[in-house]
Design a protein around this motif. Structure first.
Motif, PDB file in Angstrom:
ATOM      1  N   ALA A  73       0.827  -1.214   0.000  1.00 26.51           N
ATOM      2  CA  ALA A  73       0.000   0.000   0.000  1.00 26.51           C
ATOM      3  C   ALA A  73       0.857   1.257   0.000  1.00 26.51           C
ATOM      4  CB  ALA A  73      -0.913  -0.012   1.219  1.00 26.51           C
ATOM      5  N   GLU A  74       2.008   1.209   0.661  1.00 26.04           N
ATOM      6  CA  GLU A  74       2.886   2.379   0.693  1.00 26.04           C
ATOM      7  C   GLU A  74       3.435   2.693  -0.692  1.00 26.04           C
ATOM      8  OE1 GLU A  74       6.897   3.924   3.082  1.00 26.04           O
ATOM      9  OE2 GLU A  74       6.056   1.921   3.446  1.00 26.04           O
ATOM     10  N   GLU A  75       3.901   1.674  -1.409  1.00 34.33           N
ATOM     11  CA  GLU A  75       4.406   1.896  -2.761  1.00 34.33           C
ATOM     12  C   GLU A  75       3.293   2.377  -3.692  1.00 34.33           C
ATOM     13  OE1 GLU A  75       6.108  -1.744  -3.999  1.00 34.33           O
ATOM     14  OE2 GLU A  75       7.880  -1.576  -2.703  1.00 34.33           O
ATOM     15  N   MET A  76       2.088   1.844  -3.516  1.00 32.51           N
ATOM     16  CA  MET A  76       0.960   2.282  -4.326  1.00 32.51           C
ATOM     17  C   MET A  76       0.625   3.746  -4.054  1.00 32.51           C
ATOM     18  SD  MET A  76      -1.042   1.126  -6.645  1.00 32.51           S
ATOM     19  CE  MET A  76      -2.590   1.481  -7.451  1.00 32.51           C
ATOM     20  N   SER A  77       0.679   4.151  -2.801  1.00 28.97           N
ATOM     21  CA  SER A  77       0.395   5.545  -2.453  1.00 28.97           C
ATOM     22  C   SER A  77       1.429   6.485  -3.060  1.00 28.97           C
ATOM     23  CB  SER A  77       0.370   5.691  -0.927  1.00 28.97           C
ATOM     24  OG  SER A  77       0.168   7.029  -0.565  1.00 28.97           O
ATOM     25  N   ALA A 105       3.270   5.910  -5.737  1.00 30.36           N
ATOM     26  CA  ALA A 105       3.090   5.923  -7.194  1.00 30.36           C
ATOM     27  C   ALA A 105       1.890   6.777  -7.594  1.00 30.36           C
ATOM     28  CB  ALA A 105       2.912   4.492  -7.702  1.00 30.36           C
ATOM     29  N   ARG A 106       0.795   6.690  -6.849  1.00 34.29           N
ATOM     30  CA  ARG A 106      -0.376   7.514  -7.163  1.00 34.29           C
ATOM     31  C   ARG A 106      -0.076   8.997  -6.979  1.00 34.29           C
ATOM     32  NH1 ARG A 106      -5.372   4.117  -4.421  1.00 34.29           N
ATOM     33  NH2 ARG A 106      -5.687   2.641  -6.146  1.00 34.29           N
ATOM     34  N   LEU A 107       0.677   9.330  -5.935  1.00 34.27           N
ATOM     35  CA  LEU A 107       1.025  10.736  -5.701  1.00 34.27           C
ATOM     36  C   LEU A 107       1.899  11.261  -6.829  1.00 34.27           C
ATOM     37  CD1 LEU A 107       0.999  13.211  -3.868  1.00 34.27           C
ATOM     38  CD2 LEU A 107       2.965  12.238  -2.662  1.00 34.27           C
ATOM     39  N   ARG A 108       2.834  10.456  -7.297  1.00 38.03           N
ATOM     40  CA  ARG A 108       3.688  10.896  -8.400  1.00 38.03           C
ATOM     41  C   ARG A 108       2.882  11.098  -9.683  1.00 38.03           C
ATOM     42  NH1 ARG A 108       6.968   6.982  -8.343  1.00 38.03           N
ATOM     43  NH2 ARG A 108       6.324   5.837 -10.182  1.00 38.03           N
ATOM     44  N   MET A 109       1.948  10.185  -9.968  1.00 39.79           N
ATOM     45  CA  MET A 109       1.115  10.344 -11.154  1.00 39.79           C
ATOM     46  C   MET A 109       0.179  11.541 -11.013  1.00 39.79           C
ATOM     47  SD  MET A 109       2.245   7.987 -13.057  1.00 39.79           S
ATOM     48  CE  MET A 109       1.082   8.132 -14.396  1.00 39.79           C
ATOM     49  N   THR A 110      -0.311  11.804  -9.812  1.00 41.12           N
ATOM     50  CA  THR A 110      -1.162  12.972  -9.592  1.00 41.12           C
ATOM     51  C   THR A 110      -0.388  14.253  -9.796  1.00 41.12           C
ATOM     52  OG1 THR A 110      -2.488  11.718  -8.004  1.00 41.12           O
ATOM     53  CG2 THR A 110      -2.677  14.113  -7.934  1.00 41.12           C
ATOM     54  N   VAL A 153      -1.798   4.507 -12.383  1.00 38.42           N
ATOM     55  CA  VAL A 153      -0.598   3.737 -12.017  1.00 38.42           C
ATOM     56  C   VAL A 153      -0.521   2.454 -12.832  1.00 38.42           C
ATOM     57  CG1 VAL A 153       0.578   2.577 -10.117  1.00 38.42           C
ATOM     58  CG2 VAL A 153      -0.626   4.719  -9.709  1.00 38.42           C
ATOM     59  N   ARG A 154      -1.655   1.790 -12.980  1.00 41.30           N
ATOM     60  CA  ARG A 154      -1.679   0.544 -13.740  1.00 41.30           C
ATOM     61  C   ARG A 154      -1.350   0.797 -15.218  1.00 41.30           C
ATOM     62  NH1 ARG A 154      -7.125  -2.658 -13.081  1.00 41.30           N
ATOM     63  NH2 ARG A 154      -6.495  -2.312 -10.920  1.00 41.30           N
ATOM     64  N   THR A 155      -1.898   1.858 -15.774  1.00 36.57           N
ATOM     65  CA  THR A 155      -1.612   2.193 -17.169  1.00 36.57           C
ATOM     66  C   THR A 155      -0.143   2.552 -17.352  1.00 36.57           C
ATOM     67  OG1 THR A 155      -3.871   3.036 -17.377  1.00 36.57           O
ATOM     68  CG2 THR A 155      -2.314   3.657 -19.089  1.00 36.57           C
ATOM     69  N   PHE A 156       0.410   3.289 -16.388  1.00 32.26           N
ATOM     70  CA  PHE A 156       1.828   3.654 -16.476  1.00 32.26           C
ATOM     71  C   PHE A 156       2.718   2.418 -16.509  1.00 32.26           C
ATOM     72  CE2 PHE A 156       5.684   4.245 -13.872  1.00 32.26           C
ATOM     73  CZ  PHE A 156       6.393   5.066 -14.715  1.00 32.26           C
ATOM     74  N   HIS A 157       2.474   1.479 -15.600  1.00 30.27           N
ATOM     75  CA  HIS A 157       3.300   0.273 -15.572  1.00 30.27           C
ATOM     76  C   HIS A 157       3.070  -0.592 -16.814  1.00 30.27           C
ATOM     77  CE1 HIS A 157       5.142   0.660 -11.622  1.00 30.27           C
ATOM     78  NE2 HIS A 157       3.993   1.123 -11.173  1.00 30.27           N
ATOM     79  N   ALA A 158       1.838  -0.593 -17.341  1.00 29.71           N
ATOM     80  CA  ALA A 158       1.577  -1.354 -18.569  1.00 29.71           C
ATOM     81  C   ALA A 158       2.341  -0.757 -19.745  1.00 29.71           C
ATOM     82  CB  ALA A 158       0.071  -1.367 -18.857  1.00 29.71           C
ATOM     83  N   ILE A 159       2.319   0.575 -19.873  1.00 22.91           N
ATOM     84  CA  ILE A 159       3.065   1.233 -20.952  1.00 22.91           C
ATOM     85  C   ILE A 159       4.559   0.999 -20.787  1.00 22.91           C
ATOM     86  CG2 ILE A 159       3.658   3.485 -21.919  1.00 22.91           C
ATOM     87  CD1 ILE A 159       0.814   4.382 -21.313  1.00 22.91           C
ATOM     88  N   GLN A 160       5.037   1.067 -19.548  1.00 26.59           N
ATOM     89  CA  GLN A 160       6.454   0.836 -19.288  1.00 26.59           C
ATOM     90  C   GLN A 160       6.863  -0.577 -19.694  1.00 26.59           C
ATOM     91  OE1 GLN A 160       7.558   1.147 -15.135  1.00 26.59           O
ATOM     92  NE2 GLN A 160       9.445   2.207 -15.640  1.00 26.59           N
ATOM     93  N   PHE A 161       6.031  -1.550 -19.342  1.00 33.25           N
ATOM     94  CA  PHE A 161       6.334  -2.939 -19.679  1.00 33.25           C
ATOM     95  C   PHE A 161       6.286  -3.174 -21.188  1.00 33.25           C
ATOM     96  CE2 PHE A 161       4.784  -7.326 -20.352  1.00 33.25           C
ATOM     97  CZ  PHE A 161       5.832  -8.016 -19.790  1.00 33.25           C
ATOM     98  N   MET A 162       5.244  -2.635 -21.839  1.00 32.89           N
ATOM     99  CA  MET A 162       5.102  -2.859 -23.282  1.00 32.89           C
ATOM    100  C   MET A 162       6.198  -2.166 -24.082  1.00 32.89           C
ATOM    101  SD  MET A 162       0.983  -2.845 -24.006  1.00 32.89           S
ATOM    102  CE  MET A 162       0.689  -1.246 -23.242  1.00 32.89           C
ATOM    103  N   LEU A 163       6.558  -0.941 -23.684  1.00 28.40           N
ATOM    104  CA  LEU A 163       7.638  -0.249 -24.390  1.00 28.40           C
ATOM    105  C   LEU A 163       8.972  -0.966 -24.199  1.00 28.40           C
ATOM    106  CD1 LEU A 163       6.997   3.576 -23.920  1.00 28.40           C
ATOM    107  CD2 LEU A 163       6.842   2.242 -26.006  1.00 28.40           C
TER     108      LEU A 163
END
Length: 336
Positions: free
Chosen positions: A97-101, A103-108, A118-128
């Motif tokens: 939960a801490e890492e998720m918080s 990551a959400r703050l950084r995306m915000t 956050v999920r979309t960011f990691h998906a784009i990172q993985f696919m690229l």
């Protein structure tokens, strides 16, 4: 192993062992992914938990049924076209939960406020990362087919594109965060001046924030968006101190955090809001002038290297070149 290596080289060329290792790694990844995605909870663990604490087990079961009913009622609204990403949620999102918080703050702070940001960011990172890795493998195959390539260059041509593709989304987000924070910092003194004018004109702080958010959308859209969020949260009934602290946390700017502290203290102790805004807005204007002067004073130092590289050599060629040419001609004449 030597016989297997010779067989692969004979069948697929000098890069046969590399192809075999890559294919084996791909097969291992494909075999592990279904296990990670379709991981099920052990029924015995539920039974053990129920026997240890029957009351807690009943409450958890009731909460699970309520959550399932809620998802069934608003399933179309909750998915929003991300059903494919939902299957890979455990693979694409932070585990704690801490890492998720964080990551959400950084995306915000980067301006991406969606629920699945956050999920979309990691998906784009993985696919690229995978896409650029495949491009690097294709380039390595092409270069090895057209000529002999060293193993170091071959590995670099495969790994470097993959690393660039994996870290490019992170670099993009960091640049977005920096640009938004710079925009908020530059526009904050103007926002305080407009807020002071509205408060002194007789409007309440809530109405002043709404008016300032509308006025700032043209010049400073990021700051106008933040003020609009503050106004909407206050309208929704949240406590003003909590809303202002959320504003400071979302922006990540020191000036905004100081302003929030001043506003909360002014509201707590019952001092004049207009006086606090007047003093703080004057201080923010002075700080903006000092930042501009600091940037102007840094400019000559930054231009020194460019001046030496692009100005001094051509100047020396123009001034000293004719003399050098005359000396060369003179020496040639004496030799003759």
């Amino acid at each position: 192993m030597g016989a297997l290596n010779d067989f692969l080289i004979a069948k697929m060329g000098p890069l046969g062992p590399l192809y075999a290792v890559g294919l084996l790694g791909l097969l291992l990844i494909l075999s592990v992914l279904p296990v990670l995605i379709k991981k099920r909870i052990d029924p015995l663990s539920k039974f053990k938990e129920a026997t240890r604490n029957p009351g807690a087990a009943a409450a958890a079961a009731a909460a699970t049924r309520a959550a399932a009913a809620g998802r069934s009622k608003q399933g179309l609204r909750a998915s929003k076209g991300t059903a494919k990403l939902d299957k890979y949620a455990s693979f694409l999102e932070p585990k704690t939960a801490e890492e998720m918080s964080v990551a959400r703050l950084r995306m915000t702070r980067a301006g991406y406020r969606g629920k699945n940001a956050v999920r979309t960011f990691h998906a784009i990172q993985f696919m690229l990362g995978i896409l650029f890795l495949l491009i690097g493998i294709g380039y390595a195959i092409y270069s090895s087919a057209t000529g002999e390539v060293s193993s170091t260059k071959l590995i670099a041509s495969v790994l470097l594109p993959g690393g660039l593709g994996y870290y490019f989304p992170k670099y993009w987000v960091e640049r977005r965060v920096q640009s938004r924070q710079s925009e908020i910092q530059n526009g904050f003194p103007d926002a305080l001046d407009m807020l002071l004018v509205c408060v002194e004109a007789g409007q309440s702080l809530d109405q002043s924030i709404i008016r300032v958010s509308k006025e700032l959308n043209a010049g400073y859209p990021a700051l106008g968006e933040e003020f609009e969020i503050v106004a909407q949260e206050v309208k929704a009934g949240k406590e003003k101190a909590t809303v202002l602290r959320g504003f400071a946390e979302r922006s990540g700017v020191t000036d905004v955090a100081s302003f929030v502290t001043v506003m909360i203290q002014s509201q707590t102790f019952g001092t004049s809001m207009a006086d606090a805004l007047r003093v703080y807005s004057a201080e923010m204007r002075d700080k903006r002038v000092m930042r501009a002067e600091e940037a102007a004073n840094k400019l000559p130092t930054k231009m020194t290297l460019a001046t030496m590289m692009f100005t001094v050599p051509p100047l020396l060629i123009i001034l000293v070149g004719p003399s050098v040419y005359d000396m060369v001609q003179l020496f040639a004449t004496f030799k003759i």
